[in-house]
Design a protein around this motif. Structure first.
Motif, PDB file in Angstrom:
ATOM      1  N   TRP B  34       6.491  11.316  -6.598  1.00 29.11           N
ATOM      2  CA  TRP B  34       5.515  11.205  -5.527  1.00 29.11           C
ATOM      3  C   TRP B  34       5.418   9.741  -5.119  1.00 29.11           C
ATOM      4  O   TRP B  34       5.195   8.864  -5.961  1.00 29.11           O
ATOM      5  CB  TRP B  34       4.132  11.687  -5.949  1.00 29.11           C
ATOM      6  CG  TRP B  34       3.922  13.153  -5.779  1.00 29.11           C
ATOM      7  CD1 TRP B  34       3.864  14.100  -6.746  1.00 29.11           C
ATOM      8  CD2 TRP B  34       3.710  13.845  -4.543  1.00 29.11           C
ATOM      9  NE1 TRP B  34       3.651  15.336  -6.205  1.00 29.11           N
ATOM     10  CE2 TRP B  34       3.547  15.222  -4.852  1.00 29.11           C
ATOM     11  CE3 TRP B  34       3.647  13.456  -3.204  1.00 29.11           C
ATOM     12  CZ2 TRP B  34       3.322  16.181  -3.884  1.00 29.11           C
ATOM     13  CZ3 TRP B  34       3.432  14.417  -2.241  1.00 29.11           C
ATOM     14  CH2 TRP B  34       3.265  15.765  -2.577  1.00 29.11           C
ATOM     15  N   TYR B  35       5.590   9.523  -3.802  1.00 28.83           N
ATOM     16  CA  TYR B  35       5.433   8.200  -3.226  1.00 28.83           C
ATOM     17  C   TYR B  35       4.318   8.245  -2.187  1.00 28.83           C
ATOM     18  O   TYR B  35       4.065   9.273  -1.571  1.00 28.83           O
ATOM     19  CB  TYR B  35       6.713   7.755  -2.515  1.00 28.83           C
ATOM     20  CG  TYR B  35       7.859   7.347  -3.419  1.00 28.83           C
ATOM     21  CD1 TYR B  35       8.801   8.288  -3.853  1.00 28.83           C
ATOM     22  CD2 TYR B  35       8.020   6.025  -3.808  1.00 28.83           C
ATOM     23  CE1 TYR B  35       9.862   7.909  -4.656  1.00 28.83           C
ATOM     24  CE2 TYR B  35       9.084   5.635  -4.614  1.00 28.83           C
ATOM     25  CZ  TYR B  35       9.995   6.593  -5.027  1.00 28.83           C
ATOM     26  OH  TYR B  35      11.052   6.212  -5.818  1.00 28.83           O
ATOM     27  N   ARG B  36       3.712   7.106  -1.945  1.00 32.51           N
ATOM     28  CA  ARG B  36       2.811   6.962  -0.811  1.00 32.51           C
ATOM     29  C   ARG B  36       3.326   5.851   0.079  1.00 32.51           C
ATOM     30  O   ARG B  36       3.935   4.885  -0.396  1.00 32.51           O
ATOM     31  CB  ARG B  36       1.369   6.686  -1.243  1.00 32.51           C
ATOM     32  CG  ARG B  36       1.138   5.438  -2.029  1.00 32.51           C
ATOM     33  CD  ARG B  36      -0.347   5.220  -2.306  1.00 32.51           C
ATOM     34  NE  ARG B  36      -1.051   4.741  -1.110  1.00 32.51           N
ATOM     35  CZ  ARG B  36      -2.368   4.587  -1.025  1.00 32.51           C
ATOM     36  NH1 ARG B  36      -3.132   4.877  -2.068  1.00 32.51           N
ATOM     37  NH2 ARG B  36      -2.931   4.142   0.076  1.00 32.51           N
ATOM     38  N   GLN B  37       3.070   6.015   1.368  1.00 33.84           N
ATOM     39  CA  GLN B  37       3.518   5.022   2.341  1.00 33.84           C
ATOM     40  C   GLN B  37       2.353   4.665   3.231  1.00 33.84           C
ATOM     41  O   GLN B  37       1.897   5.470   4.047  1.00 33.84           O
ATOM     42  CB  GLN B  37       4.676   5.572   3.177  1.00 33.84           C
ATOM     43  CG  GLN B  37       5.242   4.561   4.146  1.00 33.84           C
ATOM     44  CD  GLN B  37       6.422   5.104   4.921  1.00 33.84           C
ATOM     45  OE1 GLN B  37       6.516   6.300   5.185  1.00 33.84           O
ATOM     46  NE2 GLN B  37       7.347   4.234   5.278  1.00 33.84           N
ATOM     47  N   ASP B  38       1.892   3.439   3.105  1.00 30.02           N
ATOM     48  CA  ASP B  38       0.827   2.934   3.960  1.00 30.02           C
ATOM     49  C   ASP B  38       1.431   2.446   5.277  1.00 30.02           C
ATOM     50  O   ASP B  38       2.617   2.113   5.324  1.00 30.02           O
ATOM     51  CB  ASP B  38       0.071   1.830   3.252  1.00 30.02           C
ATOM     52  CG  ASP B  38      -0.620   2.334   1.995  1.00 30.02           C
ATOM     53  OD1 ASP B  38      -0.794   1.538   1.058  1.00 30.02           O
ATOM     54  OD2 ASP B  38      -0.980   3.523   1.947  1.00 30.02           O
ATOM     55  N   LEU B  43       7.630   2.560   0.693  1.00 28.31           N
ATOM     56  CA  LEU B  43       7.081   3.582  -0.186  1.00 28.31           C
ATOM     57  C   LEU B  43       6.761   2.997  -1.563  1.00 28.31           C
ATOM     58  O   LEU B  43       7.550   2.207  -2.100  1.00 28.31           O
ATOM     59  CB  LEU B  43       8.086   4.728  -0.350  1.00 28.31           C
ATOM     60  CG  LEU B  43       8.208   5.722   0.802  1.00 28.31           C
ATOM     61  CD1 LEU B  43       8.868   5.106   2.017  1.00 28.31           C
ATOM     62  CD2 LEU B  43       8.961   6.968   0.361  1.00 28.31           C
ATOM     63  N   ILE B  46       3.957   6.678  -7.082  1.00 29.66           N
ATOM     64  CA  ILE B  46       2.677   7.032  -7.686  1.00 29.66           C
ATOM     65  C   ILE B  46       2.908   7.589  -9.093  1.00 29.66           C
ATOM     66  O   ILE B  46       2.394   7.070 -10.080  1.00 29.66           O
ATOM     67  CB  ILE B  46       1.931   8.078  -6.840  1.00 29.66           C
ATOM     68  CG1 ILE B  46       1.779   7.603  -5.398  1.00 29.66           C
ATOM     69  CG2 ILE B  46       0.553   8.374  -7.444  1.00 29.66           C
ATOM     70  CD1 ILE B  46       1.226   8.674  -4.463  1.00 29.66           C
ATOM     71  N   TYR B  64      -5.043   9.340  -8.977  1.00 32.38           N
ATOM     72  CA  TYR B  64      -4.187  10.524  -8.835  1.00 32.38           C
ATOM     73  C   TYR B  64      -3.888  11.125 -10.203  1.00 32.38           C
ATOM     74  O   TYR B  64      -3.904  10.443 -11.221  1.00 32.38           O
ATOM     75  CB  TYR B  64      -2.858  10.151  -8.181  1.00 32.38           C
ATOM     76  CG  TYR B  64      -2.969   9.434  -6.874  1.00 32.38           C
ATOM     77  CD1 TYR B  64      -2.934   8.035  -6.825  1.00 32.38           C
ATOM     78  CD2 TYR B  64      -3.104  10.135  -5.672  1.00 32.38           C
ATOM     79  CE1 TYR B  64      -3.035   7.361  -5.620  1.00 32.38           C
ATOM     80  CE2 TYR B  64      -3.207   9.464  -4.462  1.00 32.38           C
ATOM     81  CZ  TYR B  64      -3.167   8.073  -4.451  1.00 32.38           C
ATOM     82  OH  TYR B  64      -3.276   7.421  -3.245  1.00 32.38           O
ATOM     83  N   GLN B  85      -7.051   5.799  -0.073  1.00 37.16           N
ATOM     84  CA  GLN B  85      -6.004   6.793  -0.295  1.00 37.16           C
ATOM     85  C   GLN B  85      -5.500   7.401   1.012  1.00 37.16           C
ATOM     86  O   GLN B  85      -4.642   8.284   0.990  1.00 37.16           O
ATOM     87  CB  GLN B  85      -6.510   7.888  -1.237  1.00 37.16           C
ATOM     88  CG  GLN B  85      -6.742   7.367  -2.647  1.00 37.16           C
ATOM     89  CD  GLN B  85      -7.285   8.420  -3.582  1.00 37.16           C
ATOM     90  OE1 GLN B  85      -8.333   9.029  -3.325  1.00 37.16           O
ATOM     91  NE2 GLN B  85      -6.574   8.659  -4.673  1.00 37.16           N
ATOM     92  N   SER B  87      -3.098   7.692   3.651  1.00 37.79           N
ATOM     93  CA  SER B  87      -1.694   7.312   3.572  1.00 37.79           C
ATOM     94  C   SER B  87      -0.823   8.519   3.923  1.00 37.79           C
ATOM     95  O   SER B  87      -1.335   9.619   4.152  1.00 37.79           O
ATOM     96  CB  SER B  87      -1.365   6.812   2.162  1.00 37.79           C
ATOM     97  OG  SER B  87      -0.093   6.192   2.117  1.00 37.79           O
ATOM     98  N   TYR B  89       2.094  10.751   2.200  1.00 32.64           N
ATOM     99  CA  TYR B  89       2.596  11.031   0.857  1.00 32.64           C
ATOM    100  C   TYR B  89       3.933  11.770   0.950  1.00 32.64           C
ATOM    101  O   TYR B  89       4.067  12.753   1.681  1.00 32.64           O
ATOM    102  CB  TYR B  89       1.571  11.873   0.084  1.00 32.64           C
ATOM    103  CG  TYR B  89       0.315  11.102  -0.216  1.00 32.64           C
ATOM    104  CD1 TYR B  89      -0.703  10.981   0.726  1.00 32.64           C
ATOM    105  CD2 TYR B  89       0.165  10.444  -1.437  1.00 32.64           C
ATOM    106  CE1 TYR B  89      -1.844  10.246   0.455  1.00 32.64           C
ATOM    107  CE2 TYR B  89      -0.970   9.706  -1.712  1.00 32.64           C
ATOM    108  CZ  TYR B  89      -1.976   9.605  -0.760  1.00 32.64           C
ATOM    109  OH  TYR B  89      -3.095   8.864  -1.037  1.00 32.64           O
ATOM    110  N   TRP B 111       0.379  13.874   5.687  1.00 35.66           N
ATOM    111  CA  TRP B 111      -0.493  12.845   6.240  1.00 35.66           C
ATOM    112  C   TRP B 111      -1.924  13.108   5.792  1.00 35.66           C
ATOM    113  O   TRP B 111      -2.509  14.134   6.141  1.00 35.66           O
ATOM    114  CB  TRP B 111      -0.426  12.851   7.766  1.00 35.66           C
ATOM    115  CG  TRP B 111       0.651  12.036   8.350  1.00 35.66           C
ATOM    116  CD1 TRP B 111       0.529  10.864   9.010  1.00 35.66           C
ATOM    117  CD2 TRP B 111       2.054  12.327   8.343  1.00 35.66           C
ATOM    118  NE1 TRP B 111       1.763  10.405   9.411  1.00 35.66           N
ATOM    119  CE2 TRP B 111       2.710  11.279   9.013  1.00 35.66           C
ATOM    120  CE3 TRP B 111       2.833  13.375   7.823  1.00 35.66           C
ATOM    121  CZ2 TRP B 111       4.091  11.228   9.178  1.00 35.66           C
ATOM    122  CZ3 TRP B 111       4.203  13.340   7.986  1.00 35.66           C
ATOM    123  CH2 TRP B 111       4.815  12.277   8.651  1.00 35.66           C
TER     124      TRP B 111
END
Lengths: 112, 115
Positions: B34-38, B43, B46, B64, B85, B87, B89, B111
């Protein structure tokens, strides 16, 4: 600490020109690098990769160059097309790691 | 081929609410991420899993939780949603350790907005 970064946030080129997107990394232990393309609203797509025992690798219209001396890699896109407009990320990892570290991305805009 | 499927694609949460982002892959991959991208950023990892029953923290695990009860599924849970949070994902999977870029498959993203 380790980081992967990009020199330019936005690159604008004319259709048909060659594009060069740069990426710097700080961890000398990094031994595997990947370029991804991300179109709006989509996940990253693999473009090309290179291992640290190589200086250059070519794909279809794309070339990745790796300069380990200055910890720099670049992505060259030949004859840039409108469909190449996207955000491009470099990512790195090294032997023993289980995940990628991504750079912040460069947006490529292709002008007709 | 379905590949990596994420749901929901869009979600708005209120501060303090909880939710689970679902991720499933049909390629029998052992590795999932799992990645998040602001906005305007790359990325950030997580959590990841190298197989059923095994999970580990990435760069930004705070806030998380994950579980990996089956090879196919790797849900990401937000317990007390915070504006930080907000972001996009991305879930990803690979058949092996990340030494070959073209074996990594990403989902299309979820999103999430926390208000």
């Amino acid at each position: 600490g380790e980081s992967v970064g990009l020199h330019l946030p936005t690159l604008s080129v004319q259709e048909g020109d060659n594009s060069i997107i740069n990426c710097a990394y700080s961890n000398s232990a990094s031994d595997y690098f990947i370029w991804y393309k991300q179109e709006s609203g989509k996940g990253p797509q693999f473009i090309i990769d290179i291992r640290s025992n190589m200086d250059k690798r070519q794909g279809q219209r794309v070339t990745v160059l790796l300069n380990k001396t200055v910890k720099h890699l670049s992505l060259q896109i030949a004859a840039t097309q409108p469909g190449d407009s996207a955000v491009y990320f470099c990512a790195e990892t090294r032997t023993g790691r289980r995940a990628l570290t991504f750079g912040s991305g460069t947006r490529l805009q292709v002008q007709p | 081929n379905a590949g990596v499927t994420q749901t929901p694609k869009f979600r708005i949460l209120k501060i303090g609410q909880s939710m689970t982002l679902q991720c499933t892959q049909d390629m029998n991959h052992n590795y999932m991420y799992w990645y998040r991208q602001d906005p305007g950023m790359g990325l950030k990892l997580i959590y990841y899993s190298v197989g059923a029953g095994i999970t580990d923290k990435g760069e930004v695990p705070n806030g998380y939780n994950v579980s990996r009860s089956t090879t196919e599924d790797f849900p990401l849970r937000l317990e007390l949603a915070a504006p930080s949070q907000t972001s996009v994902y991305f879930c990803a999977s690979s058949s092996e350790r990340l030494v070959s870029g073209n074996t990594i498959y990403f989902g299309e993203g979820s999103w999430l907005t926390v208000v």
